[in-house]
Design an enzyme around this catalytic site. Sequence first.
Site, mmCIF file in Angstrom:
data_model
loop_
_atom_site.group_PDB
_atom_site.id
_atom_site.type_symbol
_atom_site.label_atom_id
_atom_site.label_comp_id
_atom_site.label_asym_id
_atom_site.label_seq_id
_atom_site.Cartn_x
_atom_site.Cartn_y
_atom_site.Cartn_z
ATOM 1 N N ILE A 104 0.813 -1.223 0.000
ATOM 2 C CA ILE A 104 0.000 0.000 0.000
ATOM 3 C C ILE A 104 0.845 1.271 0.000
ATOM 4 O O ILE A 104 0.350 2.341 -0.308
ATOM 5 C CB ILE A 104 -0.966 0.006 1.193
ATOM 6 C CG1 ILE A 104 -0.204 0.020 2.522
ATOM 7 C CG2 ILE A 104 -1.916 -1.202 1.122
ATOM 8 C CD1 ILE A 104 -1.079 0.205 3.743
ATOM 9 N N LYS A 105 2.129 1.146 0.394
ATOM 10 C CA LYS A 105 3.081 2.263 0.387
ATOM 11 C C LYS A 105 2.494 3.542 0.981
ATOM 12 O O LYS A 105 2.614 4.635 0.424
ATOM 13 C CB LYS A 105 3.601 2.524 -1.030
ATOM 14 C CG LYS A 105 4.430 1.368 -1.593
ATOM 15 C CD LYS A 105 5.023 1.701 -2.941
ATOM 16 C CE LYS A 105 5.910 0.580 -3.440
ATOM 17 N NZ LYS A 105 5.154 -0.634 -3.824
ATOM 18 N N ARG A 106 1.898 3.420 2.134
ATOM 19 C CA ARG A 106 1.356 4.579 2.834
ATOM 20 C C ARG A 106 2.450 5.278 3.614
ATOM 21 O O ARG A 106 3.468 4.698 3.976
ATOM 22 C CB ARG A 106 0.223 4.159 3.766
ATOM 23 C CG ARG A 106 -0.974 3.520 3.066
ATOM 24 C CD ARG A 106 -1.635 4.495 2.099
ATOM 25 N NE ARG A 106 -2.932 4.019 1.660
ATOM 26 C CZ ARG A 106 -3.197 3.494 0.477
ATOM 27 N NH1 ARG A 106 -2.228 3.365 -0.412
ATOM 28 N NH2 ARG A 106 -4.412 3.099 0.158
#
Length: 308
Positions: A104-106
């Site tokens: 998700i690379k948040r």
Amino acid sequence: MINRLTARIRELNAPVVVGLDPMLSYIPEQVKAAAFAQYGETLEGAAEAIWEFNRTIVDAVQDQIPAVKPQIAMYEQFGIPGLAAYQKTVAYCREKGLVVIGDIKRGDIGSTSAAYAAGHLGHVQVGKNRFAPFAEDFATVNPYLGTDGIKPFVDVCREEKKGIFVLVKTSNPSSGEFQDRCIDGRPLYEWVGEKVAAWGEEAMGEAYSYVGAVVGATYPKMGEVLRRLMPRTLILVPGYGAQGGKAEDLAPYFNPDGSGAIVNSSRGIIAAWKQEKYASYGALAYGEAARQAVTDMIEDIRSALGCQ
């Protein structure tokens, strides 16, 4: 969850994660046709095709691998129906006993980062009820905002016994524009790697931390340096296969005992049926093609690491 993941890697002798990153172009026509017949050529139709494609892939490979890594962007592009397919995929993979790494690379700060962590790894409170909205086991996280962006995730990881993989040195060609910049005589990725190791000390499993790192397979020399800096960090290694990373380049990412890393392949597995090597399987047997591609990948990595 880190203990479970490392245990499954050992049991299967397969430090491999399959990236469930479905593009419509990867999906055979018969799967799309069935979905479109039911929902039309709509967002709902695309989401249904993705779900059915994923289900077949997972059924074909679930006994070979410890984990899967769905990339949420491939689902978000189809809006709410796509996110529903993502959620359904995560739930199905967990039912099959697979560890799920939500790619998700948040990365944000304060309450925003806490909300991301709760939504993907933890729980949210609604009146008297608690819900786990996406319920992944791990999530990928961008460290650009520093400790303020990571701490809420680490707090949830400790509470839920889950994990994160922090982007340290990514596999894309332009990653060096920022990640290789020297600061006080050392590249930025080394500073980030040291910070990952420090964050990890606050959330340790049996052998490795809940805080892992993403280090691309396309930069083995840098991987060697980062392995030394992060001895108790599980490294998620993207870039194998389609992105140019080779099995013989993977040894530096592992510790001397052969543990410490898990290697991702996405389209090299799920779109194997479109490759010349697996063309004999045809579109109807795309699941079997994916299974053979996983078998070949595992053998390739075992050979390169000197273990059979």
